[in-house]
Scaffold this motif. Structure first.
Motif, PDB file in Angstrom:
ATOM      1  N   LEU A 124       0.844  -1.208   0.000  1.00 59.03           N
ATOM      2  CA  LEU A 124       0.000   0.000   0.000  1.00 59.03           C
ATOM      3  C   LEU A 124       0.876   1.253   0.000  1.00 59.03           C
ATOM      4  O   LEU A 124       0.627   2.200  -0.755  1.00 59.03           O
ATOM      5  N   ILE A 125       1.907   1.264   0.839  1.00 62.47           N
ATOM      6  CA  ILE A 125       2.800   2.429   0.893  1.00 62.47           C
ATOM      7  C   ILE A 125       3.510   2.607  -0.449  1.00 62.47           C
ATOM      8  O   ILE A 125       3.599   3.715  -0.980  1.00 62.47           O
ATOM      9  N   ASP A 126       3.968   1.483  -1.026  1.00 62.80           N
ATOM     10  CA  ASP A 126       4.629   1.548  -2.338  1.00 62.80           C
ATOM     11  C   ASP A 126       3.701   2.140  -3.400  1.00 62.80           C
ATOM     12  O   ASP A 126       4.155   2.658  -4.411  1.00 62.80           O
ATOM     13  N   ASP A 165       9.212  -1.771  12.928  1.00 61.94           N
ATOM     14  CA  ASP A 165      10.598  -1.436  12.538  1.00 61.94           C
ATOM     15  C   ASP A 165      10.916  -2.041  11.177  1.00 61.94           C
ATOM     16  O   ASP A 165      11.560  -1.423  10.335  1.00 61.94           O
ATOM     17  N   ASN A 166      10.473  -3.284  10.978  1.00 65.86           N
ATOM     18  CA  ASN A 166      10.753  -3.959   9.703  1.00 65.86           C
ATOM     19  C   ASN A 166      10.075  -3.231   8.541  1.00 65.86           C
ATOM     20  O   ASN A 166      10.675  -3.050   7.477  1.00 65.86           O
ATOM     21  N   GLY A 223      10.790   2.995   4.605  1.00 60.01           N
ATOM     22  CA  GLY A 223      11.194   4.327   5.075  1.00 60.01           C
ATOM     23  C   GLY A 223      10.058   5.059   5.782  1.00 60.01           C
ATOM     24  O   GLY A 223      10.210   6.220   6.160  1.00 60.01           O
ATOM     25  N   VAL A 224       8.928   4.391   5.955  1.00 57.92           N
ATOM     26  CA  VAL A 224       7.760   5.041   6.579  1.00 57.92           C
ATOM     27  C   VAL A 224       7.479   4.391   7.936  1.00 57.92           C
ATOM     28  O   VAL A 224       7.438   3.159   8.042  1.00 57.92           O
ATOM     29  N   ARG A 225       7.289   5.203   8.960  1.00 56.38           N
ATOM     30  CA  ARG A 225       6.900   4.692  10.271  1.00 56.38           C
ATOM     31  C   ARG A 225       5.374   4.668  10.338  1.00 56.38           C
ATOM     32  O   ARG A 225       4.725   5.718  10.314  1.00 56.38           O
TER      33      ARG A 225
END
Ligand code: NAD
Ligand code: WQD
Length: 346
Positions: A26-28, A48-49, A55-57
């Motif tokens: 989804l982030i991609d 963390d993984n 690169g997104v928290r």
């Protein structure tokens, strides 16, 4: 610039195996994601993984979906949600036979609370994790979405059948609500980076973690549960689907309903590779992908196993434009890389 506000998705079970890989996809694809997970079968390290890969928290709310006011609080905090992908559930088939009440309590209450929040906060798009286990012991192969459902073989499978029925009736009563149930076959494999994958409990019994567990030395050998079935080599046939292909189907399904391309406001899709592999073929695929021999023995049949099941996935291909890109060797290669990476002491 993407409009982040328009693309905010709530993923329940976001630190679980399939949820975490879906968050990455989804982030991609430009979505903004929040998660609810009470870590009953996962850990905060997964955040963390996800960050290491994207690169997104991602913000996770440590809330139990069975607690309605905690669930509602997340929706109050996030009034701009465009959709929900509902993964959170208990999923161990064998355990559900021992603890049916816990499975119904968790899986059905969680679903009901999420649906109520979607209604009250007017969140229009919803995707539900269903399972090939809804088909029961079917003889009709490959399985299409119209293959009649047989009696559920376990309380777990029954929570998925009931879940689908609840969503069906809910969608009928709420025409503005768009729901999709995705019936996964056998998800396996890990992210290509080897930074995230499945972290099963030590007594996990799914074939791929058992195989990589043997290869790394955590287990002695793989027991093939029966080699006297009526299949090409006598062992059971399943449809193994790579978790990142599965993840991408959720993104595609969400984009599909967001663009209002759906003809009905509740639709169902099978997600598999569309072809079966036997247990012995899976072992060979591991040996090829890893370059090492695997210790295995032929054992007795496992109670409750169906002989063969694999998907017809034409509907997902034609309607969602989804196509799996990885095969069983990719599953084994990535699962093996992840097993090795997570076994190295930090
Ligand atoms: P998982 O256990 O790794 O992830 C589920 C997550 O949901 C966990 O992190 C758990 O902590 C969380 N959760 C469970 N109940 C919760 C609750 N009441 N409140 C908050 N969080 C809760 O499982 P998975 O393999 O990622 O499966 C995801 C979904 O896909 C499940 O609905 C499962 O039934 C379905 N599914 C899985 C498979 C499979 O083989 N893995 C196959 C078909 C369908
Ligand atoms: C795969 C094949 C075993 C372990 C389960 C759920 C299903 C869905 C996916 C949630 C079978 C054989 C396994 C071993 C073996 N989950 N095997 N030795 O049972 O197909 O499906 O996960 O919705 O509902 O039932 O998956 O990975 O356990 O087994 O020979 O040590 O591997 O007999 O043929 P299964 P699995």
């Amino acid at each position: 610039m993407k409009n982040r506000k328009k693309n905010k998705i709530l993923v329940t079970g976001g630190t679980g195996y399939i949820g975490s890989h879906t968050i990455v996809d989804l982030i991609d694809n430009g979505f903004d994601v929040i998660s609810i997970d009470n870590y009953m079968n996962s850990s905060p390290d997964v955040l963390d993984n996800i960050e290491a890969v994207t690169g997104v928290r991602v913000k996770n709310y440590n809330a139990d979906l069975v607690n309605y006011s905690a669930t509602k609080g997340v929706f109050e905090d996030n009034k701009d949600l465009i959709g929900v992908i509902h993964f959170a559930a208990l999923k161990a088939v064998g355990e559900s036979v021992e603890k049916p009440w816990e499975y119904f309590y968790n899986n059905i209450n969680g679903l009901l609370h999420i649906l109520k929040c979607c209604k009250d906060f007017k969140v229009p798009n919803f995707i539900f994790s269903s399972s090939c286990s809804v088909y029961g012991n079917t003889q009709q192969l490959p399985v299409t979405e119209d293959t009649p459902l047989q009696d559920a073989e376990s309380p777990y499978a029954r929570t998925k059948q009931i879940g689908e029925e609840i969503i069906h009736d809910f969608a009928k009563a709420h025409p503005q609500f768009n729901a999709i149930a995705l019936r996964y076959f056998n998800p396996a494999g890990a992210h290509e980076s080897a930074k995230m994958g499945e972290s099963p409990t030590s007594n996990a019994s799914n074939l791929v973690p058992v195989i990589t567990g043997v290869a790394i030395g955590k287990r002695e050998k793989v027991t093939v549960f029966g080699a006297d079935y009526d299949t090409r080599d006598g062992s059971c046939v399943r449809d193994y689907i790579h978790v990142m292909d599965l993840a991408n189907a959720h993104t595609k399904a969400m984009q599909y309903v967001m663009k209002k391309q759906n003809k009905k406001n509740y639709e169902i899709f099978n997600l598999g590779l569309g072809q079966g592999a036997t247990v012995l073929e899976a072992i060979k695929a591991f040996e090829k992908a890893s370059g090492q021999k695997l210790r295995y023995e032929i054992g007795p049949r496992r109670e409750g196993d169906v002989v063969a099941i694999y998907a017809n996935t034409e509907r997902a291909t034609q309607v969602l434009g989804w196509q799996p890109k990885r095969n069983i060797e990719d599953i084994m290669r990535t699962a093996w890389a992840w097993e090795q990476a997570r076994s190295i002491p930090a």
